[in-house]
Write a protein that holds these residues in place. Structure first.
Motif, PDB file in Angstrom:
ATOM      1  N   PRO A   1       9.546   6.497 -11.215  1.00  0.00           N
ATOM      2  CA  PRO A   1       9.565   5.035 -11.160  1.00  0.00           C
ATOM      3  C   PRO A   1       8.791   4.537  -9.947  1.00  0.00           C
ATOM      4  CG  PRO A   1      11.721   5.937 -10.602  1.00  0.00           C
ATOM      5  CD  PRO A   1      10.888   7.077 -11.071  1.00  0.00           C
ATOM      6  N   PRO A   2       8.152   3.405 -10.061  1.00  0.00           N
ATOM      7  CA  PRO A   2       7.292   2.907  -8.981  1.00  0.00           C
ATOM      8  C   PRO A   2       8.092   2.317  -7.829  1.00  0.00           C
ATOM      9  CG  PRO A   2       7.397   1.293 -10.732  1.00  0.00           C
ATOM     10  CD  PRO A   2       8.158   2.493 -11.223  1.00  0.00           C
ATOM     11  N   ALA A   3       7.454   2.223  -6.689  1.00  0.00           N
ATOM     12  CA  ALA A   3       8.023   1.520  -5.537  1.00  0.00           C
ATOM     13  C   ALA A   3       7.385   0.139  -5.465  1.00  0.00           C
ATOM     14  CB  ALA A   3       7.749   2.299  -4.256  1.00  0.00           C
ATOM     15  N   GLU A   4       8.149  -0.843  -5.032  1.00  0.00           N
ATOM     16  CA  GLU A   4       7.625  -2.206  -4.951  1.00  0.00           C
ATOM     17  C   GLU A   4       6.421  -2.272  -4.008  1.00  0.00           C
ATOM     18  OE1 GLU A   4       9.228  -6.738  -3.953  1.00  0.00           O
ATOM     19  OE2 GLU A   4      10.641  -5.127  -4.392  1.00  0.00           O
ATOM     20  N   ARG A   5       6.448  -1.503  -2.931  1.00  0.00           N
ATOM     21  CA  ARG A   5       5.320  -1.535  -1.982  1.00  0.00           C
ATOM     22  C   ARG A   5       4.038  -1.014  -2.635  1.00  0.00           C
ATOM     23  NH1 ARG A   5       8.688   2.568  -0.503  1.00  0.00           N
ATOM     24  NH2 ARG A   5       7.820   4.686  -0.437  1.00  0.00           N
ATOM     25  N   THR A   6       4.170  -0.069  -3.572  1.00  0.00           N
ATOM     26  CA  THR A   6       3.002   0.435  -4.284  1.00  0.00           C
ATOM     27  C   THR A   6       2.426  -0.642  -5.190  1.00  0.00           C
ATOM     28  OG1 THR A   6       3.944   2.666  -4.264  1.00  0.00           O
ATOM     29  CG2 THR A   6       2.154   2.248  -5.813  1.00  0.00           C
ATOM     30  N   ALA A   7       3.294  -1.344  -5.895  1.00  0.00           N
ATOM     31  CA  ALA A   7       2.831  -2.439  -6.755  1.00  0.00           C
ATOM     32  C   ALA A   7       2.125  -3.513  -5.936  1.00  0.00           C
ATOM     33  CB  ALA A   7       4.006  -3.033  -7.523  1.00  0.00           C
ATOM     34  N   LYS A   8       2.613  -3.753  -4.728  1.00  0.00           N
ATOM     35  CA  LYS A   8       1.969  -4.736  -3.852  1.00  0.00           C
ATOM     36  C   LYS A   8       0.561  -4.254  -3.461  1.00  0.00           C
ATOM     37  CE  LYS A   8       1.933  -8.399  -1.098  1.00  0.00           C
ATOM     38  NZ  LYS A   8       0.640  -8.223  -0.388  1.00  0.00           N
ATOM     39  N   LEU A   9       0.397  -2.974  -3.200  1.00  0.00           N
ATOM     40  CA  LEU A   9      -0.915  -2.429  -2.872  1.00  0.00           C
ATOM     41  C   LEU A   9      -1.877  -2.575  -4.047  1.00  0.00           C
ATOM     42  CD1 LEU A   9       0.009   0.820  -0.903  1.00  0.00           C
ATOM     43  CD2 LEU A   9      -0.970  -1.289   0.023  1.00  0.00           C
ATOM     44  N   TRP A  10      -1.378  -2.355  -5.275  1.00  0.00           N
ATOM     45  CA  TRP A  10      -2.232  -2.540  -6.449  1.00  0.00           C
ATOM     46  C   TRP A  10      -2.764  -3.969  -6.513  1.00  0.00           C
ATOM     47  CZ3 TRP A  10       1.871  -0.078 -10.187  1.00  0.00           C
ATOM     48  CH2 TRP A  10       1.873   1.319 -10.000  1.00  0.00           C
ATOM     49  N   VAL A  11      -1.895  -4.905  -6.233  1.00  0.00           N
ATOM     50  CA  VAL A  11      -2.314  -6.314  -6.235  1.00  0.00           C
ATOM     51  C   VAL A  11      -3.376  -6.557  -5.164  1.00  0.00           C
ATOM     52  CG1 VAL A  11      -1.557  -8.680  -5.770  1.00  0.00           C
ATOM     53  CG2 VAL A  11      -0.148  -7.168  -7.203  1.00  0.00           C
ATOM     54  N   ASP A  12      -3.115  -6.052  -3.977  1.00  0.00           N
ATOM     55  CA  ASP A  12      -4.024  -6.308  -2.850  1.00  0.00           C
ATOM     56  C   ASP A  12      -5.405  -5.703  -3.061  1.00  0.00           C
ATOM     57  OD1 ASP A  12      -1.945  -7.618  -1.613  1.00  0.00           O
ATOM     58  OD2 ASP A  12      -1.398  -5.918  -0.319  1.00  0.00           O
ATOM     59  N   ARG A  13      -5.491  -4.643  -3.846  1.00  0.00           N
ATOM     60  CA  ARG A  13      -6.736  -3.888  -3.975  1.00  0.00           C
ATOM     61  C   ARG A  13      -7.575  -4.279  -5.195  1.00  0.00           C
ATOM     62  NH1 ARG A  13      -4.086   2.043  -2.358  1.00  0.00           N
ATOM     63  NH2 ARG A  13      -3.845   1.561  -0.134  1.00  0.00           N
ATOM     64  N   THR A  14      -7.128  -5.281  -5.942  1.00  0.00           N
ATOM     65  CA  THR A  14      -7.832  -5.658  -7.168  1.00  0.00           C
ATOM     66  C   THR A  14      -8.046  -7.161  -7.226  1.00  0.00           C
ATOM     67  OG1 THR A  14      -5.678  -5.708  -8.304  1.00  0.00           O
ATOM     68  CG2 THR A  14      -7.009  -3.704  -8.550  1.00  0.00           C
ATOM     69  N   PRO A  15      -9.043  -7.619  -7.992  1.00  0.00           N
ATOM     70  CA  PRO A  15      -9.300  -9.057  -8.090  1.00  0.00           C
ATOM     71  C   PRO A  15      -8.214  -9.795  -8.860  1.00  0.00           C
ATOM     72  CG  PRO A  15     -10.806  -7.822  -9.503  1.00  0.00           C
ATOM     73  CD  PRO A  15     -10.059  -6.810  -8.686  1.00  0.00           C
ATOM     74  N   SER A  16      -8.217 -11.099  -8.723  1.00  0.00           N
ATOM     75  CA  SER A  16      -7.123 -11.925  -9.254  1.00  0.00           C
ATOM     76  C   SER A  16      -7.032 -11.910 -10.779  1.00  0.00           C
ATOM     77  CB  SER A  16      -7.271 -13.363  -8.771  1.00  0.00           C
ATOM     78  OG  SER A  16      -8.506 -13.907  -9.209  1.00  0.00           O
ATOM     79  N   ASP A  17      -8.135 -11.551 -11.457  1.00  0.00           N
ATOM     80  CA  ASP A  17      -8.111 -11.549 -12.917  1.00  0.00           C
ATOM     81  C   ASP A  17      -7.937 -10.144 -13.497  1.00  0.00           C
ATOM     82  OD1 ASP A  17     -10.552 -10.618 -12.099  1.00  0.00           O
ATOM     83  OD2 ASP A  17     -11.735 -11.791 -13.520  1.00  0.00           O
ATOM     84  N   PHE A  18      -7.577  -9.184 -12.650  1.00  0.00           N
ATOM     85  CA  PHE A  18      -7.399  -7.804 -13.105  1.00  0.00           C
ATOM     86  C   PHE A  18      -5.991  -7.629 -13.658  1.00  0.00           C
ATOM     87  CE2 PHE A  18      -6.609  -3.241 -12.550  1.00  0.00           C
ATOM     88  CZ  PHE A  18      -7.758  -2.715 -13.134  1.00  0.00           C
ATOM     89  N   THR A  19      -5.868  -6.794 -14.702  1.00  0.00           N
ATOM     90  CA  THR A  19      -4.592  -6.625 -15.402  1.00  0.00           C
ATOM     91  C   THR A  19      -4.116  -5.178 -15.349  1.00  0.00           C
ATOM     92  OG1 THR A  19      -5.080  -8.449 -16.919  1.00  0.00           O
ATOM     93  CG2 THR A  19      -3.419  -6.865 -17.629  1.00  0.00           C
ATOM     94  N   PHE A  20      -2.824  -5.006 -15.051  1.00  0.00           N
ATOM     95  CA  PHE A  20      -2.177  -3.699 -15.093  1.00  0.00           C
ATOM     96  C   PHE A  20      -1.184  -3.651 -16.255  1.00  0.00           C
ATOM     97  CE2 PHE A  20      -3.377  -4.115 -10.651  1.00  0.00           C
ATOM     98  CZ  PHE A  20      -3.751  -2.830 -10.268  1.00  0.00           C
ATOM     99  N   ASN A  21      -1.301  -2.651 -17.104  1.00  0.00           N
ATOM    100  CA  ASN A  21      -0.231  -2.308 -18.033  1.00  0.00           C
ATOM    101  C   ASN A  21       0.517  -1.129 -17.419  1.00  0.00           C
ATOM    102  OD1 ASN A  21      -1.185  -4.262 -19.725  1.00  0.00           O
ATOM    103  ND2 ASN A  21      -1.765  -2.889 -21.389  1.00  0.00           N
TER     104      ASN A  21
END
Length: 289
Positions: free
Chosen positions: A52-72
């Motif tokens: 299971p993911p950690a919230e801090r990892t999900a935050k890093l994914w957001v920080d490292r990608t543009p605003s219109d990028f999508t994660f499934n």
């Protein structure tokens, strides 16, 4: 026609890193994800199935990608009834057992509920940033078409709301004969998104390549046609490169599917070396023509 996003089911696979697809300058996890996000608008996170993911990892994914990028995000194995390593569970929820793998019934009800809560809450950074496309629930080959399992689909949808689960089956019973109409009708009635698949045929886990939109989001996952589908080696199982001809044949079918949905996600899961990335780029080009 609704919007089509094309991506792959991994950006960190070891064989991908060895393939030379990433430029030498993309030499850190941060730079690799940023580079990937410049090539594609969508990615599927596969690692969350194993741990299971950690919230801090999900935050890093957001920080490292543009605003219109999508994660499934692929659902944690315990939540789809797959055997789950004891060591993959949150430390404080691990039962005292000599078993290597656990199933939902091996946990106390309160611990099982807590797994759900923590898994979903860890995705909050993606949700808040508008980056979470869908939660992929890929069920095991023994998850057959029966009343209890259809009820579980509804339970998953309730637990995930307002997030969007999508459902991939791995047992032929869901599309045997008249069951095809029953399956698609049930999903449409409850606005549950069906994951269409392209995969090797003739196995217990095989589903036919039925393209259908049962909700506002349609999802297609390409698993390849490896002749070693039953291999325990994941790279043998998914090590298949689609030919340009195969992808050209798929393009009009995907456009037709996109005409039935508001948005369509197309994901290459033939994750060996740069096969998925190369095929995804070719397919995206064909769909843009």
């Amino acid at each position: 026609m609704g919007e089509i996003k094309v991506g792959t089911a991994s950006w960190t696979d070891r064989t991908l890193l060895d393939s030379g697809w990433y430029p030498q300058t993309a030499d850190t996890p941060e730079k690799r994800l940023a580079y990937y996000a410049r090539q594609f608008p969508l990615v599927e996170v596969d690692a969350t199935y194993y741990s299971p993911p950690a919230e801090r990892t999900a935050k890093l994914w957001v920080d490292r990608t543009p605003s219109d990028f999508t994660f499934n995000v692929k659902a944690f194995s315990l939540l789809t009834g797959h055997p789950t390593r004891v060591s993959a569970l949150y430390k404080d929820l691990r039962p005292e057992t000599e078993k290597k793998n656990l199933y939902p019934d091996d946990l106390p009800p309160q611990a099982y509920e807590e797994v759900w809560t923590r898994f979903l809450s860890a995705l909050d950074p993606l949700v808040e940033a508008g980056r979470l496309g869908a939660l992929l629930f890929q069920f095991p080959p023994w998850f057959t078409i029966k009343r209890d399992n259809k009820q579980y689909l509804l339970e998953v949808a309730r637990r995930c709301a307002p997030l969007r689960p999508v459902f991939e089956f791995r047992h032929a019973s869901w599309f045997d004969g008249d069951n095809s109409d029953e399956t698609l009708g049930f999903l449409r009635e409850h606005e549950l998104a069906y994951v269409c698949v392209d995969m090797p045929q003739g196995h217990r886990s095989s589903l036919p390549p039925v393209l259908a939109a049962t909700a506002e989001l349609a999802v297609v996952r390409f698993h390849g046609h490896s002749d070693k589908w039953t291999s325990k080696d994941i790279h043998e199982k998914f090590g298949y490169r689609y030919s340009d001809r195969e992808l050209r044949d798929w393009a009009p079918k995907l456009r037709e599917l996109a005409g039935e949905a508001e948005q369509t996600h197309v994901l290459m899961n033939n994750c060996y070396r740069d096969y998925a990335q190369t095929n995804a780029a070719t397919l995206a080009g064909l769909l843009a023509d």
